[in-house]
Design an enzyme around this catalytic site. Structure first.
Site, PDB file in Angstrom:
ATOM      1  CB  ALA A  63      47.299 147.130 -31.401  1.00  0.00           C
ATOM      2  N   GLY A 102      52.131 145.119 -31.292  1.00  0.00           N
ATOM      3  CA  GLY A 102      51.327 143.902 -31.290  1.00  0.00           C
ATOM      4  C   GLY A 102      51.766 142.905 -32.345  1.00  0.00           C
ATOM      5  CD  GLU A 105      52.678 143.128 -27.392  1.00  0.00           C
ATOM      6  OE1 GLU A 105      51.842 143.742 -28.096  1.00  0.00           O
ATOM      7  OE2 GLU A 105      52.768 143.266 -26.174  1.00  0.00           O
TER       8      GLU A 105
END
Ligand code: 3HC
Ligand code: NAI
Length: 688
Positions: A63, A102, A105
């Site tokens: 992220a 992220g 992910e």
């Protein structure tokens, strides 16, 4: 389509490319077009398979950390991963570089992961005081099993592509054209046909989890967390993944993430992430660097040996110079022993040990330093000895060689001026053990050439050090502040605190150990010798040393260490000695609370940091934080002394310093003007 996300679709094979330099962070301006592109491809009957890839040097590394703490802009990463799981055609992540946080992910939302041989995959959120908040705690265990996932998530350490393949995280490893192979793989899957099971529905690896073994493993990790919330939250989330239905575990992960991301610990750890990167930005950073091939080290004692290992570990050939054969052999034997211990612990292979040892060349002749490009002096802490060594270096070192001193306190300008080439001289202050400790204070002397500084900063990174450039003063940033932190120690004892009470206040704060335990570990004779050299005294510590109580190495110091143990045991003899000294000096003893201990040790630490900033010895407050976290064990969850000052309340710190200044008249309590300014403005910027 946007500049951050593009789609190429050939014969039904869609390649979605994220392009957000430098690390393809999943910023809002990536998420929005990514969501739109995936929605369109899902609904496009002509698209048979989807590959997600990244441009540049890496797959998405997570992220966008700069977005944390700001209002969330939709779609969030979780929504993109959820969208991916609604796609019936095969989805493949093509991973190169680092698929982190992220980024991983996102890849876990795909049916398949194809990784480049050199790729690394991991969930490092814990290092930012977080847990994976895009479903990583619920999906990763479904692929690699709960135990492996727990280890990865709590440590934050990435794994290699091959390990990922063995664990079930990667479906294929490619040594060659990653994108072509990922497209081929996706095409093959599309030909075979579905149904393709999203990771959320793969429960086999979790079904067999022995919960009691898992909880024992989690409890052990929690024990090591030392007051940090994130590792515990990580363990709780993986536990939820085992015990709760997918959606409930995912919702619980979300709640834990929201709690952590708004908390002080994560703010502190995010501050440190950027602080380390800021510290690397030094004037002249882009100048042409000098070429460093061989490194010379003078002195094969505690520091010289460690520094030599740090360079050998980084692949540099090293010439190690000592005064005589015996000292040289002793130094080399210690290095060999350290490597042998690493092999026996399984942290180094036998092959690597031999390779590293082959990089060492021992010598007792200064002329052997003539082919070194960087020479670091680590001899006794004595100006006359250092000047003598630099005089010899001046005569033998080749033109352009960088000459560095590892001095802890001495004036690097004076050392530089004792040579005919002060532009080539600077301080490289390593921390003990130098092959392990991350911090390197690079001491910029008055005449150090900018490209010398830039070369050493670059080199530091190559040997895995976190470097901070500091100016010349007694003790530079770290040791000068350490003196301020410890200035009240003896007064606290005389006034009624015990060493154990002071140490407990420190460990409760989050330090790995308190100052008295630290002194016993390092050896009390070192400070004693330094005090004598500077004509200083310490009423209690000097008496301990006169009694031969040097700390752990003599089995007795501020504590007792029974039969070789390293566990400190409070010693009534010390308490009696302190009481006697207090009586002798007419100091009344009283109860001293933990708050007072912190006020009289850590508030002066911050105050000295402010003075250092005012004087320009450190360029930024965040540099000081990097020094203290990486070199002295300041708890990372508090972000370093200057960040913590904000958490603690600078107004309160100023007020209490003024109180103690009025009580004692001691200069360490006199609030620095910059600290007062910080209390008013919240900014540590020294001018403007
Ligand atoms: N967000 C924003 N900026 C980032 C970033 C991120 N995730 N990762 C790196 N950057 C920035 C750095 O601040 C730096 O900026 P600068 O040049 O202005 O100083 C630049 O990118 C380059 O970074 P490095 O100097 O660290 O480059 P390296 O090549 O040495 O390392 C890396 C690359 C291994 C990817 C390293 O940058 C790294 O570890 N990044 C952080 C990875 C991470 O923690 N990811 C998890 C984020 S949290 C998350 O994903 C939450 C999710 O679960 C919801
Ligand atoms: P040490 O006493 O363990 O080692 C010094 C070594 O230098 C000895 O082996 C000695 O034989 C050798 N030596 C002395 N004069 C020499 C000369 N003229 N030529 C070649 N070799 C010579 O000392 P230590 O602890 O390694 O400290 C070295 C330097 O590093 C000091 O300046 C110290 O302040 C600094 N330092 C020490 C730290 C520590 O924790 N010990 C941490 C950071 C810096």
């Amino acid at each position: 389509m946007s500049s951050s996300v593009s789609v190429a679709n050939q014969h039904g094979m869609a390649v979605v490319t994220i392009d957000n330099p430098p690390v393809n962070a999943l910023s809002f301006h990536v998420r929005k077009p990514l969501y739109e592109a995936l929605t369109a491809l899902r609904d496009d009957p002509a698209t048979r398979a989807i590959v997600i890839a990244c441009a540049g040097r890496t797959f998405a590394a997570g992220a966008d950390i700069t977005e944390f703490g700001k209002p969330v802009e939709q779609p969030e990463l979780r929504a993109i991963v959820a969208l991916l799981e609604t796609i019936a055609k095969p989805t493949v992540a093509a991973i190169h570089g680092t698929a982190l946080g992220g980024g991983l992910e996102l890849a876990l939302g795909c049916h398949f992961r194809v990784a480049d041989l050199g790729a690394k995959l991991g969930l490092p959120e814990v290092k930012l005081g977080l847990l994976p908040g895009g479903g990583g705690t619920v999906r990763l265990p479904r692929l690699v099993g709960a135990a492996k996932a727990l280890g990865m998530i709590v440590s934050g350490a990435p794994i290699s592509a091959e390990e990922a393949k063995a664990a079930g995280l990667a479906d294929a490893v490619v040594d060659g054209d990653l994108l072509a192979e990922a497209v081929r793989f996706a095409g093959e899957m599309a030909r075979r046909g579905g149904p393709f099971v999203p990771v959320r529905n793969r429960n086999d690896r979790l079904a067999g989890t022995d919960l009691s073994t898992f909880d024992a493993q989690a409890a052990e990790l929690a024990r090591k967390a030392r007051g940090l919330e994130a590792p515990l939250a990580c363990a709780e989330a993986v536990h939820n993944a085992i015990t709760l239905p997918f959606d409930e575990a995912l919702a619980a992960e979300r709640q834990l993430f929201l709690r952590l991301v708004s908390g002080d610990q994560s703010r502190a750890q995010r501050h440190l992430f950027f602080a380390e990167r800021e510290a690397a930005k030094i004037p002249g950073k882009d100048l042409q660097k000098r070429r460093i091939v061989r490194v010379g080290i003078i002195g094969a004692g505690t520091m010289g040996g460690g520094i030599a290992m740090a360079f050998a570990n980084g692949g540099f050939p090293v010439t190690l110079l000592e005064t005589g054969d015996e000292a040289l052999q002793r130094g080399l034997a210690m290095i060999e022993k350290n490597y042998a211990v690493s092999v026996s612990r399984g942290t180094l292979t036998e092959e690597a040990r031999q390779q590293r040892l082959s990089l060492f060349k021992g010598s007792t002749d200064h002329a052997d330093l003539a082919d070194c490009d960087l020479i670091i002096e680590a001899v006794f802490e004595d100006m006359a000895v250092k000047k003598q060594v630099f005089g010899k270096l001046d005569a033998v070192a080749k033109p352009g060689a960088i000459l560095a001193t590892n001095t802890s306190y001495l004036d690097v300008d004076a050392i530089a001026d004792s040579t005919s080439r002060p532009r080539d001289v600077l301080g490289m202050h390593f921390f003990s053990p130098a092959n392990v400790m991350k911090l390197l204070e690079i001491v910029r002397a008055e005449k150090t050439a900018p490209e010398v500084l830039a070369t050493v900063a670059d080199l530091a990174r190559r040997i895995g050090k976190v470097a901070v450039v500091v100016g010349v003063c007694h003790g530079f940033v770290g040791n000068r502040m350490l003196s301020a932190r410890g200035a009240e120690n003896e007064f606290l004892l005389l006034e009624g605190a015990t060493p154990a009470q002071v140490d407990k206040a420190f460990t409760d704060f989050g330090w790995p150990m308190g100052p008295f335990q630290m002194g016993d570990l390092a050896g009390l004779d070192i400070g004693w010798r330094n005090r004598k050299a500077r004509g200083q005294t310490a009423v209690i510590a000097d008496t301990l040393c006169e009694q031969g109580r040097f700390g752990q190495k003599t089995g007795r110091g501020w504590y007792r260490y029974d039969s070789g143990s390293r566990d400190p045991v409070a010693d009534p003899e010390i308490d009696a000695l302190i009481r006697a000294k207090a009586a002798e000096l007419g100091v009344a003893q009283r109860e001293i609370g933990a708050d007072e201990i912190i006020e009289r040790t850590l508030y002066p630490l911050v105050n000295e940091g402010a003075k250092i900033l005012e004087e320009g010895i450190a360029a930024r407050a965040s540099d000081i934080d990097v020094v203290w976290v990486n070199g002295y064990g300041f708890p990372i969850g508090k972000g370093g002394p200057m960040f913590w000052a904000g958490l603690e309340g600078a107004g309160r710190i100023v007020e209490r310093l003024e109180y103690w200044h009025a009580q004692t008249g001691r200069a360490i309590f006199e609030p620095a003007p910059l600290l007062k300014r910080f209390a008013e403005t919240g900014s540590w910027i020294a001018s403007g």
